[in-house]
Design a protein around this motif. Structure first.
Motif, mmCIF file in Angstrom:
data_model
loop_
_atom_site.group_PDB
_atom_site.id
_atom_site.type_symbol
_atom_site.label_atom_id
_atom_site.label_comp_id
_atom_site.label_asym_id
_atom_site.label_seq_id
_atom_site.Cartn_x
_atom_site.Cartn_y
_atom_site.Cartn_z
ATOM 1 N N PHE A 1 0.895 10.245 0.215
ATOM 2 C CA PHE A 1 0.699 8.893 -0.244
ATOM 3 C C PHE A 1 1.986 8.372 -0.259
ATOM 4 O O PHE A 1 2.967 8.855 -0.677
ATOM 5 N N PHE A 2 2.006 7.848 0.688
ATOM 6 C CA PHE A 2 3.949 6.777 0.622
ATOM 7 C C PHE A 2 3.802 5.544 0.909
ATOM 8 O O PHE A 2 2.266 5.130 1.053
ATOM 9 N N SER B 1 6.849 -4.075 3.346
ATOM 10 C CA SER B 1 5.566 -4.997 4.127
ATOM 11 C C SER B 1 4.807 -4.627 2.433
ATOM 12 O O SER B 1 3.863 -5.025 2.074
ATOM 13 N N GLY B 2 5.111 -4.128 1.381
ATOM 14 C CA GLY B 2 4.437 -3.964 0.043
ATOM 15 C C GLY B 2 3.392 -3.413 0.271
ATOM 16 O O GLY B 2 2.029 -3.569 -0.516
ATOM 17 N N ARG B 3 3.024 -2.196 0.796
ATOM 18 C CA ARG B 3 1.799 -1.504 1.436
ATOM 19 C C ARG B 3 1.815 -0.462 0.556
ATOM 20 O O ARG B 3 3.434 0.737 0.634
ATOM 21 N N LEU B 4 0.757 0.535 0.511
ATOM 22 C CA LEU B 4 0.904 1.948 0.358
ATOM 23 C C LEU B 4 -0.313 2.712 1.739
ATOM 24 O O LEU B 4 -1.014 2.154 2.026
ATOM 25 N N TYR B 5 0.074 3.746 1.621
ATOM 26 C CA TYR B 5 -0.935 4.653 3.607
ATOM 27 C C TYR B 5 -0.993 5.956 2.188
ATOM 28 O O TYR B 5 -0.643 6.070 1.669
ATOM 29 N N THR B 6 -1.885 6.291 3.563
ATOM 30 C CA THR B 6 -2.286 7.606 2.935
ATOM 31 C C THR B 6 -2.270 8.275 4.245
ATOM 32 O O THR B 6 -2.923 8.092 5.726
ATOM 33 N N LEU B 7 -1.584 10.001 4.479
ATOM 34 C CA LEU B 7 -2.784 10.782 5.667
ATOM 35 C C LEU B 7 -2.380 11.897 5.400
ATOM 36 O O LEU B 7 -2.294 12.341 4.126
ATOM 37 N N ARG B 8 -3.295 12.923 6.188
ATOM 38 C CA ARG B 8 -3.522 14.208 6.066
ATOM 39 C C ARG B 8 -2.753 14.962 7.182
ATOM 40 O O ARG B 8 -2.270 14.995 8.253
ATOM 41 N N TYR B 9 -1.833 16.383 6.514
ATOM 42 C CA TYR B 9 -1.783 17.458 7.599
ATOM 43 C C TYR B 9 -2.428 18.405 7.496
ATOM 44 O O TYR B 9 -2.528 19.337 5.954
ATOM 45 N N GLU C 1 -3.596 4.688 7.779
ATOM 46 C CA GLU C 1 -4.406 3.530 7.918
ATOM 47 C C GLU C 1 -3.513 2.729 8.284
ATOM 48 O O GLU C 1 -2.789 2.018 7.756
ATOM 49 N N PRO C 2 -4.380 1.989 9.651
ATOM 50 C CA PRO C 2 -3.450 0.721 10.477
ATOM 51 C C PRO C 2 -3.093 0.102 9.339
ATOM 52 O O PRO C 2 -1.979 -1.139 9.741
ATOM 53 N N ASN C 3 -4.017 -0.582 8.482
ATOM 54 C CA ASN C 3 -4.251 -2.001 7.955
ATOM 55 C C ASN C 3 -3.379 -1.473 6.063
ATOM 56 O O ASN C 3 -2.862 -2.553 5.321
ATOM 57 N N GLY C 4 -2.936 -0.378 5.759
ATOM 58 C CA GLY C 4 -2.903 0.353 4.365
ATOM 59 C C GLY C 4 -3.677 0.232 3.718
ATOM 60 O O GLY C 4 -4.838 0.069 3.820
ATOM 61 N N PHE C 5 -4.032 1.510 2.863
ATOM 62 C CA PHE C 5 -4.504 2.007 1.719
ATOM 63 C C PHE C 5 -4.876 0.994 1.083
ATOM 64 O O PHE C 5 -5.199 0.575 0.007
ATOM 65 N N GLY C 6 -3.268 0.616 0.680
ATOM 66 C CA GLY C 6 -3.206 -1.371 -0.499
ATOM 67 C C GLY C 6 -2.164 -2.046 -0.288
ATOM 68 O O GLY C 6 -1.001 -1.439 0.635
#
Length: 936
Positions: free
Chosen positions: A336-337, A342-350, A361-366
């Motif tokens: 989670f970062f 943009s006031g957004r929260l994102y997630t990714l996996r590695y 997520e292109p439009n953000g998790f939140g």
């Protein structure tokens, strides 16, 4: 601290409310509500107290369930597990722009050592210093103060951004620290190259012990000098490594590096790796810096993820891996970062090898989550982050089902009648449920409804706390508290500004005065604050300026590069916390900087490729012309004013045009080679082509260039012949200028050839003209000695044979023939004359299969052909032998047989064919196929 990008600050966006043209008055309340974020179904944000009234920067957990927090302004607070906050220290800090108290960590052995680590910027004798310090927490049980500080790192700061940020106290007792490049973000700054220097701490992630020694496992560790920067460096080449954490499985740092003008990146940091700044931004070479000599040969480690500035944001905040089990399976083990801007929260996996397995997520998790500047995990693994603008911690929880509403209340006050109007219309419910509104006015009375008014009893001069409770259809509630002072009049603030239309140069004083009066409190102290508003292209962003008390603002207009305004706010607060403010925006005096030049080139102004840009008068500007123009061929020659390719200037009070000169290789040879210039004469057209091949026509010929061949000219009859047969498309570019042949009679150019043609040449002599010769035929001719060989000069270009199955060139003496299979072979002299008399390649002999060759004892010469041979000796001349007669002669031993050399060609006799030889003959019987040889 730098979530600030070039140039950007993440702390002060909330100050945009100050951009009002009229005075305003607001009550300072303690409302817990906020605008509702957008999150996946079942997720909620629950706010936690921070003990900070503004600009929350970091937090760290204590073993008893409490946590420390830091504010940019130097406040260190502690919040108990029960949520009770207290200030434990107010440390001196330098707060300009990104600087301040930014990083915090609790020692792994805090229970016994009572140690915390802090990163901050302080001013010593007028110089900024980046500091990492350890402090002892005082107090028995709950913290009450900080004492006994020890400096671990002290590094001079050269910029008000990209400072020392994250500190992590690892379980093994070591510390991890990130430091930015401390370089100027307004223009290309040579100090940024310290990120590439292992002997400095700038632009690095460090791994060290609390006493300052590097960890022996570090990639550049020196046992002879463990306190050196090299010994401390874990990885390098960072611009603004704003927030990193340690992967819970591998222990590798994973960080967000705030980008410059184009890219944000997330990196899994590997020991000893170079992440490329300032030569690289993300996975691309950095405009401006990439054109400097110091970037030659500098590579970069591959980022885990990059995203371009735009809707995803422009200021990454590194995060943490979710380690809990309450979130849905799709997010377990995800990283989670956030992005502050943009006031957004994102997630990714590695995966464990550090390979991306799922992009964000292109439009953000939140979205709408506030301004995230630090991420951590709660005891159960829940993601918790610091929202700098809201000065609160926000915990991401997963609670599927009905979600409680979010309350939000605003008020307006009529002091004369002590009437306060309450409005809860901004409250929200993520499930779309209808809400009911209950008001507790704080004086023992209440009411219901979305908008209500209440008259308080006299005198109404003391603060009261009113509460709004909103309730959804399922009974879930949300609350917000509002402080009101019913009879209190707002302060009156008068701001005196320069005349309308005034604009300012860098360094020119901006002079304002303000007075504040309150009906109840009398004269009030005026507090000034400033925000530097910088616009570059489509993006505008803010940086904090100075803040002080007094009735006069008299400060020089700032140099922030390009197009910068100074937003100045005067405010005054009464004893009840009501604030009146007024704002003036000091606009820059702008002049246009124009980049001109005949050859398009990506010239950068303050590291942005532009042709024209407004610049504040007096601003320092870096202008860098790339070594190579857009065409990939022309290289920088000069500015017309003689300045160096990478130049720095102060914008004058007039429009300015800077003109570049780029020269192609053809230009450079034409200018530098007098003989070349004399031969070709004046240009008659523009240079044409691409990065693979270019040419230009002149009055006396044509010049060609390719990377492989360089610059060469072709002129006269050779050029005419070359172009007539397809020019460079057919034969490639010239590899020589037109050159005299060794015999002094002719001229030639060699050409690079193509896949179809092979190597090519055009030869000219006064008697033969110019002719193209190429491929295998050229190879045979060159092996025979070119024009000095037996053939002399070509008299034709390469042509198809009459039967259409081969190719040939005629020469002054003979020809060279080619056919697929036999290849190319030379025929000349008397043998060639006989071959011609028989009908060339269309004769009974077909194509030659050998060059003319000496017989074993040197008395004669011969060529073999597909279907026969021609033999020559001085006493017999040249005669053909073929078919069954040739087969018998060959079997007997050719000219070494008793028959000797042929003295005739094959001719008809009754019933067959015959060839005569020096000492006999061979006859062929057409009826029986019999072949006989006889002596005379």
């Amino acid at each position: 601290m730098s979530p600030a990008r070039r140039p950007r600050n993440i702390f002060w966006t909330f100050l945009l409310a100050a951009l009002l043209a009229i005075p305003i008055a607001v009550i300072q309340g303690s409302g817990r509500a906020s605008a509702a974020p957008a999150l996946p179904a079942g997720f909620q944000l629950r706010d936690m107290p921070s003990g900070q009234s503004e600009l929350l920067t970091d937090f760290a957990w204590t073993p008893d369930g409490g946590y420390f927090t830091t504010g940019k302004n130097g406040r260190v607070a502690w919040v108990s597990a029960a949520g009770v906050a207290r200030t434990v220290a107010q440390l001196p800090v330098e707060t300009e722009q990104d600087l301040g108290l930014v990083g915090l960590a609790v020692a792994h052995d805090y229970t016994t050592s009572r140690t915390v680590y802090i990163t901050r910027v302080v001013t010593i004798n007028g110089v900024w210093h980046l500091r990492l310090e350890s402090w002892k927490v005082t107090g028995t049980g709950e913290p009450t103060g900080l004492d006994n500080s020890v400096i671990i790192i002290d590094l001079v700061a050269n910029s008000n951004s990209h400072a020392i940020t994250t500190v992590i106290a690892a379980d093994d007792g070591t510390l991890w620290v990130s430091i930015g490049d401390s370089a100027d973000y307004r223009f290309v700054d040579a100090l940024a190259f310290r990120s590439q220097d292992l002997n400095t701490g700038y632009g690095k992630i460090l791994h060290l012990y609390p006493d300052g020694r590097g960890v022996p496992g570090n990639p550049f560790y020196s046992a002879a000098d463990p306190n050196s920067w090299r010994s401390r460096v874990y990885a390098y080449g960072f611009r603004s490594p704003f927030r990193f954490s340690l992967d819970p499985t591998t222990g590798a740092p994973i960080q967000g590096d705030v980008g410059y003008n184009t890219w944000e990146e997330v990196d899994i940091v590997r020991p000893g790796s170079n992440y490329g700044w300032p030569c690289w931004e993300g996975a691309t070479r950095t405009p401006g810096y990439r054109d400097l000599d110091a970037c030659k040969g500098v590579g970069t480690a591959e980022p885990l993820w990059t995203y371009q500035h735009g809707t995803m944001g422009t200021s990454v905040t590194g995060g943490v891996v979710y380690t809990g089990s309450s979130y849905p399976e799709a997010y377990r083990g995800a990283y989670f970062f956030g992005d502050y801007s943009s006031g957004r929260l994102y997630t990714l996996r590695y995966d464990t090898a550090g390979n991306l397995t799922r992009a964000p997520e292109p439009n953000g998790f939140g979205t709408g989550i506030g301004g995230p500047v630090k991420f951590s995990t709660a005891v159960n693994g829940d993601i918790v982050y610091a929202d700098i603008g809201g000065a609160k911690l926000r915990r991401l929880v997963y609670a599927p089902g009905n979600r409680p509403p979010t309350a939000k209340a605003t008020t307006t006050t009529d002091a004369a009648t002590r009437t306060v109007t309450f409005d809860g219309g901004s409250s929200t419910d993520l499930d779309g449920d209808a809400l009911t509104y209950e008001w507790d006015f704080g004086d023992g009375t209440s009411a219901t409804g979305m908008r209500v008014s209440h008259q308080y009893a006299a005198p109404g001069t003391e603060p009261l706390t009113a509460r709004l409770t909103v309730r959804d259809a399922a009974g879930a509630t949300g609350t917000a508290d509002i402080v009101v002072v019913p009879a209190n009049n707002a302060p009156e603030l008068t701001l005196t500004t320069p005349p309308a239309g005034t604009v300012f140069k860098v360094g020119e004083p901006v002079h304002l005065t303000a007075t504040a009066q309150d009906a109840e409190d009398g004269p009030l102290t005026v507090t000034w604050s400033s925000v530097i508003l910088h616009c570059s292209g489509p993006y505008c962003h803010e940086h904090p300026g100075t803040s002080f008390d007094g009735g006069t603002y008299d400060v020089p207009f700032t140099d922030h590069g390009d197009n910068t305004s100074l937003v100045l706010t005067a405010s005054a607060r009464d004893e009840h916390g009501v604030v009146a403010s007024a704002t003036y925006t000091a606009k820059p005096k702008l002049r246009t900087l124009e980049i001109a030049g005949a050859t398009p080139a990506a010239v950068t102004v303050n590291a942005v490729a532009v042709r024209s840009v407004p610049i504040t008068v007096g601003a320092t500007v870096t202008v860098i012309a790339p070594e190579v123009a857009v065409d990939g061929v022309a290289t920088f020659a000069s500015w017309t004013d003689g300045a160096p390719r990478a130049r720095e200037l102060v914008m004058p009070d007039n429009d300015l045009t800077l003109t570049t000169t780029y020269l192609t290789p053809i230009d450079r040879r034409y200018q530098g080679d007098g003989q070349f210039r004399t031969q070709l004469g004046a240009p008659t057209g523009p240079e044409t082509g691409d990065a693979a091949l270019r040419y230009r026509d002149f009055a006396g010929g044509r010049a060609y260039w390719t990377p492989a061949t360089g610059v060469h000219e072709v002129h006269g009859g050779i050029l005419t012949d070359y172009l007539a047969y397809g020019g460079h498309v057919a034969f490639g570019a010239p590899t020589t200028d037109e050159t005299a042949t060794p015999d002094g009679v002719g001229r030639f150019n060699h050409f690079a050839g193509t896949v179809a043609s092979g190597l090519a040449s055009s030869y000219w002599s006064p008697n033969t003209g110019a002719h193209m010769i190429y491929g295998d035929i050229r190879t045979v001719w060159s092996n025979l000695g070119w024009e000095l060989g037996p053939h002399g000069y070509p008299t034709t270009d390469e042509l198809p044979t009459a039967n259409g199955v081969g190719r040939y060139n005629n020469f002054q003496n003979g020809a060279i023939y080619w056919k697929f299979g036999p290849g190319a072979h030379s025929v000349y002299g008397t043998i060639f004359d006989r071959y011609a008399a028989l009908g060339w390649d269309s004769s009974v002999l077909g194509f030659p299969t050998t060059n003319e060759t000496a017989t074993p004892y040197g008395a004669g010469r011969y060529n073999h052909f597909e279907y026969g041979s021609i033999y020559w000796s001085s006493s017999t001349g040249a005669h053909e032998v073929y078919g069954s007669i040739r087969d018998r002669w060959s079997a007997l031993g050719w000219e070494l047989s008793y028959l000797g050399y042929p003295t005739s060609g094959e001719f008809a006799i009754p019933g067959g064919r015959r060839s005569n030889f020096q000492y006999g003959y061979i006859e062929f019987n057409a009826a029986t196929g019999a072949v006989v040889d006889r002596r005379y």
